[in-house]
Design a protein around this motif. Structure first.
Motif, PDB file in Angstrom:
ATOM      1  N   UNK A  79       0.835  -1.194   0.000  1.00 23.92           N
ATOM      2  CA  UNK A  79       0.000   0.000   0.000  1.00 23.92           C
ATOM      3  C   UNK A  79       0.869   1.243   0.000  1.00 23.92           C
ATOM      4  N   UNK A  80       0.529   2.214  -0.828  1.00 26.86           N
ATOM      5  CA  UNK A  80       1.288   3.453  -0.847  1.00 26.86           C
ATOM      6  C   UNK A  80       0.778   4.402   0.218  1.00 26.86           C
ATOM      7  N   UNK A  81       1.570   5.412   0.523  1.00 24.74           N
ATOM      8  CA  UNK A  81       1.225   6.371   1.564  1.00 24.74           C
ATOM      9  C   UNK A  81       0.133   7.320   1.096  1.00 24.74           C
ATOM     10  N   UNK A  82      -0.788   7.624   2.020  1.00 24.29           N
ATOM     11  CA  UNK A  82      -1.864   8.574   1.743  1.00 24.29           C
ATOM     12  C   UNK A  82      -2.006   9.493   2.943  1.00 24.29           C
ATOM     13  N   UNK A  83      -2.833  10.581   2.854  1.00 23.91           N
ATOM     14  CA  UNK A  83      -2.943  11.516   3.959  1.00 23.91           C
ATOM     15  C   UNK A  83      -3.367  10.857   5.260  1.00 23.91           C
ATOM     16  N   UNK A 119      -4.242  -1.801  -4.710  1.00 23.41           N
ATOM     17  CA  UNK A 119      -3.920  -2.108  -3.320  1.00 23.41           C
ATOM     18  C   UNK A 119      -3.719  -0.852  -2.476  1.00 23.41           C
ATOM     19  N   UNK A 120      -4.031   0.315  -3.026  1.00 18.60           N
ATOM     20  CA  UNK A 120      -3.876   1.574  -2.297  1.00 18.60           C
ATOM     21  C   UNK A 120      -5.160   1.905  -1.540  1.00 18.60           C
ATOM     22  N   UNK A 121      -5.050   2.043  -0.237  1.00 21.64           N
ATOM     23  CA  UNK A 121      -6.212   2.378   0.582  1.00 21.64           C
ATOM     24  C   UNK A 121      -6.391   3.882   0.657  1.00 21.64           C
ATOM     25  N   UNK A 122      -7.612   4.332   0.443  1.00 19.99           N
ATOM     26  CA  UNK A 122      -7.935   5.746   0.536  1.00 19.99           C
ATOM     27  C   UNK A 122      -8.471   6.012   1.949  1.00 19.99           C
ATOM     28  N   UNK A 123      -7.577   6.338   2.859  1.00 24.96           N
ATOM     29  CA  UNK A 123      -7.947   6.499   4.260  1.00 24.96           C
ATOM     30  C   UNK A 123      -8.942   7.639   4.461  1.00 24.96           C
ATOM     31  N   UNK A 124      -8.787   8.708   3.711  1.00 28.65           N
ATOM     32  CA  UNK A 124      -9.704   9.836   3.856  1.00 28.65           C
ATOM     33  C   UNK A 124     -11.117   9.443   3.436  1.00 28.65           C
ATOM     34  N   UNK A 125     -11.227   8.683   2.363  1.00 34.86           N
ATOM     35  CA  UNK A 125     -12.539   8.254   1.906  1.00 34.86           C
ATOM     36  C   UNK A 125     -13.173   7.299   2.907  1.00 34.86           C
ATOM     37  N   UNK A 126     -12.356   6.404   3.464  1.00 31.51           N
ATOM     38  CA  UNK A 126     -12.864   5.486   4.482  1.00 31.51           C
ATOM     39  C   UNK A 126     -13.396   6.272   5.678  1.00 31.51           C
ATOM     40  N   UNK A 127     -12.635   7.254   6.138  1.00 31.37           N
ATOM     41  CA  UNK A 127     -13.070   8.064   7.275  1.00 31.37           C
ATOM     42  C   UNK A 127     -14.349   8.830   6.952  1.00 31.37           C
ATOM     43  N   UNK A 128     -14.456   9.332   5.718  1.00 31.50           N
ATOM     44  CA  UNK A 128     -15.637  10.097   5.328  1.00 31.50           C
ATOM     45  C   UNK A 128     -16.905   9.250   5.334  1.00 31.50           C
ATOM     46  N   UNK A 149      -3.843 -10.003   5.124  1.00 31.41           N
ATOM     47  CA  UNK A 149      -2.809 -10.219   4.108  1.00 31.41           C
ATOM     48  C   UNK A 149      -1.727  -9.163   4.310  1.00 31.41           C
ATOM     49  N   UNK A 150      -0.522  -9.372   3.770  1.00 33.96           N
ATOM     50  CA  UNK A 150       0.589  -8.480   4.112  1.00 33.96           C
ATOM     51  C   UNK A 150       0.324  -6.994   3.949  1.00 33.96           C
ATOM     52  N   UNK A 151      -0.277  -6.547   2.835  1.00 38.91           N
ATOM     53  CA  UNK A 151      -0.442  -5.106   2.655  1.00 38.91           C
ATOM     54  C   UNK A 151      -1.483  -4.529   3.599  1.00 38.91           C
ATOM     55  N   UNK A 152      -2.475  -5.338   4.006  1.00 40.97           N
ATOM     56  CA  UNK A 152      -3.452  -4.848   4.973  1.00 40.97           C
ATOM     57  C   UNK A 152      -2.894  -4.885   6.396  1.00 40.97           C
ATOM     58  N   UNK A 153      -2.023  -5.832   6.669  1.00 43.78           N
ATOM     59  CA  UNK A 153      -1.371  -5.861   7.986  1.00 43.78           C
ATOM     60  C   UNK A 153      -0.601  -4.566   8.217  1.00 43.78           C
ATOM     61  N   UNK A 154       0.037  -4.057   7.153  1.00 44.67           N
ATOM     62  CA  UNK A 154       0.769  -2.792   7.275  1.00 44.67           C
ATOM     63  C   UNK A 154      -0.178  -1.608   7.462  1.00 44.67           C
ATOM     64  N   UNK A 155      -1.404  -1.736   6.962  1.00 43.83           N
ATOM     65  CA  UNK A 155      -2.369  -0.638   7.040  1.00 43.83           C
ATOM     66  C   UNK A 155      -3.199  -0.671   8.314  1.00 43.83           C
ATOM     67  N   UNK A 156      -3.067  -1.738   9.101  1.00 40.70           N
ATOM     68  CA  UNK A 156      -3.969  -1.947  10.241  1.00 40.70           C
ATOM     69  C   UNK A 156      -3.979  -0.774  11.221  1.00 40.70           C
ATOM     70  N   UNK A 157      -2.818  -0.274  11.572  1.00 38.12           N
ATOM     71  CA  UNK A 157      -2.742   0.780  12.583  1.00 38.12           C
ATOM     72  C   UNK A 157      -3.511   2.016  12.146  1.00 38.12           C
ATOM     73  N   UNK A 158      -3.377   2.412  10.891  1.00 38.10           N
ATOM     74  CA  UNK A 158      -4.070   3.606  10.406  1.00 38.10           C
ATOM     75  C   UNK A 158      -5.567   3.363  10.290  1.00 38.10           C
ATOM     76  N   UNK A 159      -5.943   2.157   9.903  1.00 41.16           N
ATOM     77  CA  UNK A 159      -7.366   1.847   9.808  1.00 41.16           C
ATOM     78  C   UNK A 159      -8.016   1.822  11.187  1.00 41.16           C
ATOM     79  N   UNK A 160      -7.340   1.255  12.158  1.00 40.01           N
ATOM     80  CA  UNK A 160      -7.916   1.159  13.497  1.00 40.01           C
ATOM     81  C   UNK A 160      -7.996   2.518  14.186  1.00 40.01           C
ATOM     82  N   UNK A 161      -7.297   3.519  13.652  1.00 40.51           N
ATOM     83  CA  UNK A 161      -7.437   4.879  14.157  1.00 40.51           C
ATOM     84  C   UNK A 161      -8.711   5.539  13.632  1.00 40.51           C
ATOM     85  N   UNK A 162      -9.319   4.955  12.615  1.00 40.56           N
ATOM     86  CA  UNK A 162     -10.562   5.481  12.057  1.00 40.56           C
ATOM     87  C   UNK A 162     -11.764   4.839  12.728  1.00 40.56           C
TER      88      UNK A 162
END
Length: 336
Positions: A4-8, A120-129, A140-153
């Motif tokens: 996953x690439x970096x997003x805001x 495989x790029x998660x749009x964190x802002x859209x998820x929060x909205x 899966x590996x790319x979601x494991x890396x995204x877990x911390x940011x997702x759980x903050x939402x």
């Protein structure tokens, strides 16, 4: 999987635990909660008369407190998305896996949901909205890396991922996360009945045939041979078939990447199963293998026993029954 690439930065964490109510006002609060369209959870009475709006589930990242009855669910993996659809739940956001890979039974509902990934790029802002009260997925590996940011939402519950895990672990865990185990039990029974019916109807056509399982690979010039413990292999095992030497030689949970020029590895298979797009066309460039003379000369190809299924990577019990349908359709009308 693709990283996953970096997003805001994600939005501020949403709380999933409302205040407990005094017994005297619990009934009134329950009535209001049931009629509030924008409520973050549905309250249910606990043994002490208080409102119990959360529950604790076991996830790939430990114990997580989730809403007892989540109303705004975002799914970031196709397997959890398909299981949600199976349970009669409409997620507000889903992964963008590509419409051609979505099994036809889910396509209309998948198109109606907001897409929260691009590849495989998660749009964190859209998820929060979308203001989710629960995020579900598979670790899966790319979601494991995204877990911390997702759980903050929002509370985030991921099913544990392993190459050797049975496909059925993912609908089981998803159902647990969303409090849908009763519905899942009915789906499981339907699947078990479907397996039993196919075995009874087809009998020796299943048990006397040998099968290989393949997919177009992502290695240039190669295709993949799947093991008997792969998702399709697991379903074929339940149906009672034998495995031909190519699939039988692959270790549990593994795949073997081989050159298109080695079509001869499939020479002792009565049937070959492969992955299709939802329109029936070959997926992931496997048509390159099919175009070779060495493949066309295989017994399975000559007898038109190359079986495509869009449910090659099942994420739900309906997907698994779709595989059974594909196998049964292929065997009907075949003479020995």
């Amino acid at each position: 999987m693709i990283a996953v690439t970096s997003v805001p930065s994600p939005a501020r964490r949403r709380s999933a635990r409302p205040r407990l109510l005094r017994p005297a006002v619990a009934a009134a609060a329950l009535a209001l909660a049931l009629t509030a369209c924008d409520a973050s959870s549905s309250a249910t009475g606990g043994p002490d008369g208080r409102a119990a709006a959360t529950r604790v589930v076991t996830t790939a990242h430990g114990k997580v407190t989730v809403p007892a009855h989540p109303l705004r669910i975002v799914s970031v993996h196709s397997w959890s998305t398909e299981s949600l659809f199976d349970l009669g739940i409409k997620p507000v956001g889903v992964e963008n896996s590509g419409a051609n890979y979505v099994p036809p039974r889910y396509l209309k509902r998948w198109k109606a949901a907001a897409k929260v990934t691009t590849g495989a790029d998660l749009d964190y802002e859209k998820i929060a909205a979308l203001k989710p009260d629960l995020i579900v997925g598979v670790d899966v590996p790319y979601l494991a890396k995204a877990y911390k940011r997702l759980s903050a939402i929002a509370p985030t519950a991921f099913a544990s991922f392993s190459e050797s895990s049975s496909w059925s672990a993912y609908p089981r865990d998803t159902a647990e996360f969303v409090n849908g185990t009763a519905q899942l039990a009915r789906l499981k029974q339907k699947y078990d009945d479907r397996i039993a019916s196919a075995r009874k109807t087809l009998g020796p056509k299943l048990t006397d045939s040998s099968w290989d399982v393949i997919q177009g690979g992502f290695d240039s010039g190669n295709y993949w041979i799947y093991s008997s413990a792969s998702p399709v292999g697991d379903i074929l095992s339940r149906l009672g078939v034998r495995f031909a030497s190519a699939t039988a030689s692959v270790g549990k949970g593994d795949t073997k990447s081989v050159s298109y020029e080695r079509a001869d590895l499939l020479k002792d298979a009565d049937y070959v199963v492969y992955y299709t797009n939802n329109d029936g066309s070959p997926a992931n460039d496997i048509q390159k293998l099919f175009a070779l003379r060495t493949f066309k000369e295989l017994p399975a190809a000559k007898k038109h026993r190359v079986v495509g299924t869009p449910d090659f990577l099942p994420g739900s019990y309906s997907d698994a029954m779709g595989v059974v349908d594909s196998i049964e359709n292929a065997l009907r009308g075949q003479s020995g």
